[in-house]
Write an enzyme that holds these catalytic residues in place. Structure first.
Site: not given
Ligand code: ARG
Length: 475
Positions: A293, A299, A172, A306
């Protein structure tokens, strides 16, 4: 109602550019010509189709439909085409062919003349295209299997490079019990092992020869289908001509196997993305597979993972597309089936790309062992050990669980870990708790007790790693 004037554009195609002009007197609509064409993508079947054609030619020769001389001319022509396709990068560029099959025939006739027009005797594009796709696909499966094994190898290398690294295991997404990083690697290894087995099984069903089915009813020429199958390395021949030309379950099965690979890669990607966040801080992706970024200088984005996660969607989409395309087809061949190729090609390309990128990510992953281990120490991941300790002292597990729960609550209230509680404090909850509890609650002990096959005890993980390596060397 407005009247819409429809301008019918007439196709100026020359007759020899399609294979079926004989019974037609009218011209084909230009938009429809494009709509109907598959050469823009099925040119990828070129080598497979040439191989299928060569075997068919040999079948015709043996059946004495072609003379030895004719067969030889055709074979030489086909070989020339193969060479040309390898050397001339514009080979496919300007063709207006309807599909790869008409392209090959037209090119063959250009080289060998009218005898080339005999090659199509006793076959149809229906059995031809099914054959070419199957030849193409079994090779693609072999290549994909190698990509898959490379990911497996990089998982094993990661496990071995960080043999003793410990991280929290989650359920979980809540900290549950400590595990070895190698154990986590091996979990993905197992998934990919099943994926490889699935691909292998699909390959068996792909590797069946449709040629000889002709359009739908079977060829009218005495071609020895078994011999053609041997020539093309097919393990079997299709047993029913209607089925041979009209099903693409093998394509759907392949895309299904690819979809499960993508499911597994997507889960792996998700773990890596999560563990590479500042909040987790377990992993750092290499610069080679991350991006920055344009706005925020700090970043480092895990785009590679992804995209792997995101691209799973299009592979699943191809599976749904294929199933839907197939489900209402009346017997036997229908043009709907031309839609199979883009699905198969894109599912294959996407999955292979994702496998390759994942291997690169794993090979360059930095693991922050200390941070990972600290996370495995904080958050009562040893609470189950406490319950097990009590149950080993003959307290029924249900009661042991309850006592342990109360001790955890106490620890939460006083903001300490279980190991930080004093012995007398713990003994208030159960007199069976003795000084050896601290050893039982230690991180190493927590791992050690999971000493069953498939468990995360270092001894078991070591065995599992050896087994995994043996599996890879046998491949
Ligand atoms: N391009 C077609 C396909 O991919 C080849 C078969 C065409 N057969 C036919 N009867 N029109 O399915």
């Amino acid at each position: 109602m407005n009247k819409i004037r429809i301008k019918v554009v007439i196709c100026q195609m020359k007759k020899e550019q399609n294979l079926w002009g004989g019974r037609f007197t009218g011209k084909t609509d230009v938009k429809f010509v494009e709509f109907n064409r598959s050469f823009g993508f099925d040119f990828r079947l070129f080598a497979a189709d040439v191989r299928g054609s060569a075997a068919h030619c040999e079948g015709l020769r043996k059946a004495e439909v072609l003379t030895g001389q004719e067969a030889k001319q055709i074979q030489n022509g086909l070989q020339k085409l193969l060479k040309q396709s390898a050397h001339d990068k514009d080979f496919f560029a300007d063709s207006t062919a309807e599909d790869v099959h008409s392209f090959i025939e037209a090119q063959l006739v250009k080289i060998v003349g009218d005898v080339g027009r005999k090659l199509h005797t006793g076959r149809s594009r229906n059995d031809q295209v099914a054959t070419a796709l199957r030849i193409w696909l079994r090779e693609a499966i072999d290549e994909m299997t190698i990509d898959l094994q490379n990911v497996q190898k990089s998982l094993i290398d990661l496990a071995e490079n960080y043999r003793t690294a410990i991280l929290p295991g989650y359920t979980h997404l809540q900290r549950a019990q400590p595990i070895l990083l190698a154990h986590w690697c091996l979990a993905y290894f197992e998934m990919l092992k099943r994926d490889a087995a699935r691909l292998f099984e699909v390959r068996g069903r792909v590797n069946v020869l449709p040629l000889g089915a002709a359009a739908l009813a079977g060829t009218s020429y005495p071609i020895d289908r078994e011999a053609v199958a041997r020539d093309l390395d097919f393990e079997a021949i299709a047993e029913n001509s209607l089925d041979a030309v009209s099903d693409r379950d093998f394509a759907a099965e392949f895309v299904h196997a690819a979809s499960l690979i993508m499911t597994h890669l997507s889960r792996l990607a998700e773990d890596i993305i999560l563990y590479a966040t500042t909040e987790f801080g377990f992993f750092e992706l290499s610069d080679a597979v991350a991006t920055g970024s344009s706005l925020m200088p700090q970043k480092k984005n895990p785009d590679s993972m992804e995209l792997v996660r995101g691209k799973s969607g299009r592979v699943f989409g191809h599976l749904m597309g294929l199933l839907t395309m197939l489900k209402g087809l009346p017997m036997a061949y229908n043009k709907d089936m031309q839609e199979d190729k883009e699905a198969v090609f894109d599912a294959c390309d996407t999955t292979r790309d994702c496998l390759q990128i994942t291997a690169t990510v794993l090979r360059n992953l930095r693991v922050r062992e200390e941070r990972m281990q600290n996370a495995a120490i904080e958050g009562y991941l040893n609470a189950t050990e406490l319950a097990d300790y009590l149950s080993k002292k003959d307290i029924p597990f249900r009661s042991a669980h309850e006592i342990a729960g109360k001790i955890v609550l106490r620890a939460i209230e006083t903001r300490v870990e279980l190991n930080d509680l004093g012995l007398s404090e713990m003994q208030k909850y159960s007199p069976k708790i003795e000084a050896d509890i601290y050893d039982a609650l230690s991180l190493q002990q927590t791992l050690k007790t999971k000493n069953v096959i498939g468990g995360t005890a270092p001894e078991q993980v070591e065995k599992a790693l050896q087994k995994a390596k043996l599996y890879l060397t046998k491949k």
